[in-house]
Write a protein that holds these residues in place. Structure first.
Motif, mmCIF file in Angstrom:
data_model
loop_
_atom_site.group_PDB
_atom_site.id
_atom_site.type_symbol
_atom_site.label_atom_id
_atom_site.label_comp_id
_atom_site.label_asym_id
_atom_site.label_seq_id
_atom_site.Cartn_x
_atom_site.Cartn_y
_atom_site.Cartn_z
ATOM 1 N N GLN A 168 0.840 -1.091 -0.019
ATOM 2 C CA GLN A 168 0.035 -0.065 0.076
ATOM 3 C C GLN A 168 0.825 1.265 -0.003
ATOM 4 O O GLN A 168 0.589 2.203 0.675
ATOM 5 C CB GLN A 168 -0.814 0.156 1.070
ATOM 6 N N ASN A 169 1.749 1.246 -0.668
ATOM 7 C CA ASN A 169 2.771 2.405 -1.156
ATOM 8 C C ASN A 169 3.604 2.769 0.363
ATOM 9 O O ASN A 169 3.793 4.091 0.501
ATOM 10 C CB ASN A 169 2.066 3.501 -1.620
ATOM 11 N N SER A 198 4.662 -2.895 -2.617
ATOM 12 C CA SER A 198 4.047 -2.417 -3.508
ATOM 13 C C SER A 198 3.788 -0.978 -3.455
ATOM 14 O O SER A 198 3.979 -0.459 -2.544
ATOM 15 C CB SER A 198 2.542 -3.083 -3.323
ATOM 16 N N SER A 199 3.646 -0.375 -4.698
ATOM 17 C CA SER A 199 3.308 0.828 -5.065
ATOM 18 C C SER A 199 1.876 1.069 -5.827
ATOM 19 O O SER A 199 1.355 -0.015 -6.086
ATOM 20 C CB SER A 199 4.344 1.640 -5.483
ATOM 21 N N TYR A 200 1.604 2.115 -6.443
ATOM 22 C CA TYR A 200 0.565 2.340 -7.340
ATOM 23 C C TYR A 200 1.001 1.924 -8.684
ATOM 24 O O TYR A 200 1.975 2.436 -9.276
ATOM 25 C CB TYR A 200 -0.158 3.572 -7.186
ATOM 26 N N ALA A 242 2.654 12.186 -1.205
ATOM 27 C CA ALA A 242 2.740 10.797 -1.364
ATOM 28 C C ALA A 242 3.260 10.710 -2.816
ATOM 29 O O ALA A 242 2.674 11.184 -3.730
ATOM 30 C CB ALA A 242 1.518 10.254 -1.122
ATOM 31 N N GLU A 243 4.345 9.984 -2.718
ATOM 32 C CA GLU A 243 4.934 9.745 -4.366
ATOM 33 C C GLU A 243 4.537 8.202 -4.696
ATOM 34 O O GLU A 243 3.786 7.615 -4.329
ATOM 35 C CB GLU A 243 6.369 9.885 -4.206
ATOM 36 N N THR A 244 5.198 7.770 -5.867
ATOM 37 C CA THR A 244 5.045 6.591 -6.487
ATOM 38 C C THR A 244 6.266 5.717 -6.762
ATOM 39 O O THR A 244 7.277 6.564 -7.182
ATOM 40 C CB THR A 244 3.968 6.681 -7.790
ATOM 41 N N VAL A 245 6.491 4.616 -6.498
ATOM 42 C CA VAL A 245 7.468 3.946 -6.973
ATOM 43 C C VAL A 245 7.238 2.958 -8.368
ATOM 44 O O VAL A 245 6.502 2.013 -8.021
ATOM 45 C CB VAL A 245 7.924 2.956 -5.731
ATOM 46 N N GLY A 246 8.166 3.321 -9.200
ATOM 47 C CA GLY A 246 8.008 2.668 -10.641
ATOM 48 C C GLY A 246 8.712 1.597 -10.568
ATOM 49 O O GLY A 246 9.681 1.139 -9.809
ATOM 50 N N GLY A 268 -4.799 -4.115 -12.289
ATOM 51 C CA GLY A 268 -4.822 -2.697 -12.731
ATOM 52 C C GLY A 268 -4.697 -1.746 -11.748
ATOM 53 O O GLY A 268 -4.954 -0.675 -12.190
ATOM 54 N N SER A 269 -3.879 -1.993 -10.600
ATOM 55 C CA SER A 269 -4.074 -0.972 -9.575
ATOM 56 C C SER A 269 -2.733 -0.934 -8.858
ATOM 57 O O SER A 269 -2.376 0.305 -8.410
ATOM 58 C CB SER A 269 -5.400 -1.074 -8.523
ATOM 59 N N SER A 270 -2.150 -1.931 -8.587
ATOM 60 C CA SER A 270 -0.861 -2.162 -7.607
ATOM 61 C C SER A 270 0.387 -2.462 -8.618
ATOM 62 O O SER A 270 0.015 -3.213 -9.606
ATOM 63 C CB SER A 270 -0.988 -3.247 -6.625
ATOM 64 N N LEU A 271 1.608 -2.094 -8.157
ATOM 65 C CA LEU A 271 2.812 -2.742 -8.856
ATOM 66 C C LEU A 271 3.522 -3.415 -7.445
ATOM 67 O O LEU A 271 3.699 -2.496 -6.807
ATOM 68 C CB LEU A 271 3.439 -1.521 -9.297
ATOM 69 N N PHE A 272 3.651 -4.561 -7.716
ATOM 70 C CA PHE A 272 4.191 -5.390 -6.914
ATOM 71 C C PHE A 272 5.718 -5.605 -7.325
ATOM 72 O O PHE A 272 6.170 -6.029 -8.481
ATOM 73 C CB PHE A 272 3.544 -6.690 -6.541
ATOM 74 N N CYS A 273 6.624 -5.721 -6.215
ATOM 75 C CA CYS A 273 8.024 -6.145 -6.340
ATOM 76 C C CYS A 273 8.379 -7.245 -5.503
ATOM 77 O O CYS A 273 8.169 -7.169 -4.246
ATOM 78 C CB CYS A 273 9.066 -4.960 -6.115
#
Length: 278
Positions: A168-169, A198-200, A242-246, A268-273
């Motif tokens: 959740q970022n 995770s980020s967005y 609040a930023e976003t991690v790409g 279509g909402s989260s980017l997981f690492c």
């Protein structure tokens, strides 16, 4: 059950905190003595705060506990779907009886969902107010242990957990050195364990912005600074940012700890690492 926690390392720059620990879920300021570092282990629930901070105290005092929970209660349906998809993804990466650490557990929203699968579960946060509520929600030890701690300076022994979760970022919310956070997360994971961050997702921006506008209208966060907000960054006039991690940054952070991550877009909402530790 306290055996997975090492004694906190002594550091300079903390005023009046070096010789005591505080139990999360007990009366604020009520001390419990932690063992001297030379003696080894301390109970998980007695880990003292390790220089925990949120650069401006935003999540420590202001957006904490019931106020933080309210942010999730007002989330529109598309955001609720995002939150559920994140939790489902995490649970799919858990194995029965895994020991799991959640960084930035807040009031226990995700901890509660993991309790039927993983054990033991440990949640850390910089807000004692949120930890008090998390204790009420989870029931506390022995099902769930909670501690006030800086995610970039963990007080646990090496190889203590099967999984570390930071979703959740949280990487943006913590306002800590992200490289140090990745290093600490990997340090406390056992071989064959994994870390999930995770980020967005970029495509989720309109829904994320709508959610924050709702929070602002409810007085939960400050008024959105529309001029400064955009390109994955949300800025409020009360100091919130609040930023976003790409994907590129996730790959760079993973490389800094000698890992090659799996980057996955979820719902279509989260980017997981996801990092697997060998």
């Amino acid at each position: 059950k306290g055996g997975i926690c090492r004694a906190p390392r002594r550091r300079t720059g903390y005023h009046g905190k070096n010789d005591r620990a505080e139990r999360s879920g007990h009366a604020p300021g009520r001390p419990v003595r932690a063992r001297h570092p030379a003696s080894g282990e301390v109970p998980l629930h007695a880990v003292r705060i390790m220089g925990a901070n949120s650069s401006d105290g935003y999540y420590t005092e202001g957006l904490a506990a019931e106020r933080l929970r309210r942010c999730y209660e007002v989330a529109p349906p598309r955001v609720q779907d995002y939150l559920q998809a994140e939790t489902d993804f995490v649970l799919r990466h858990m194995r029965p009886r895994d020991s799991v650490l959640e960084l930035g557990c807040g009031y226990g929203r995700v901890l509660e969902t993991m309790m039927g699968l993983a054990h033991p579960i440990v949640g850390i946060d910089t807000s004692r107010k949120s930890l008090e509520l998390a204790r009420e929600i989870t029931g506390g030890p022995p099902r769930c242990y909670l501690a006030a701690m800086d995610a970039a300076r963990l007080a646990f022994r090496d190889r203590s957990f099967d999984a570390v979760v930071c979703i959740q970022n949280g990487l943006s919310a913590f306002k800590v050195d992200r490289g140090a956070l990745f290093k600490e997360a990997v340090r406390v994971i056992r071989p064959a364990g994994r870390a999930l961050f995770s980020s967005y997702a970029k495509s989720f921006w309109p829904h994320r912005l709508e959610w924050f506008r709702i929070q602002a209208a409810q007085g939960l966060v400050g008024e959105i600074d529309e001029d400064a907000t955009g390109d994955g960054v949300i800025v409020c006039r009360d100091g919130f940012r609040a930023e976003t991690v790409g994907p590129e940054e996730f790959i760079r952070l993973a490389a800094s700890v000698g890992a090659y991550p799996k980057i996955t877009e979820v719902g279509g909402s989260s980017l997981f690492c996801v990092i697997h530790v060998h």
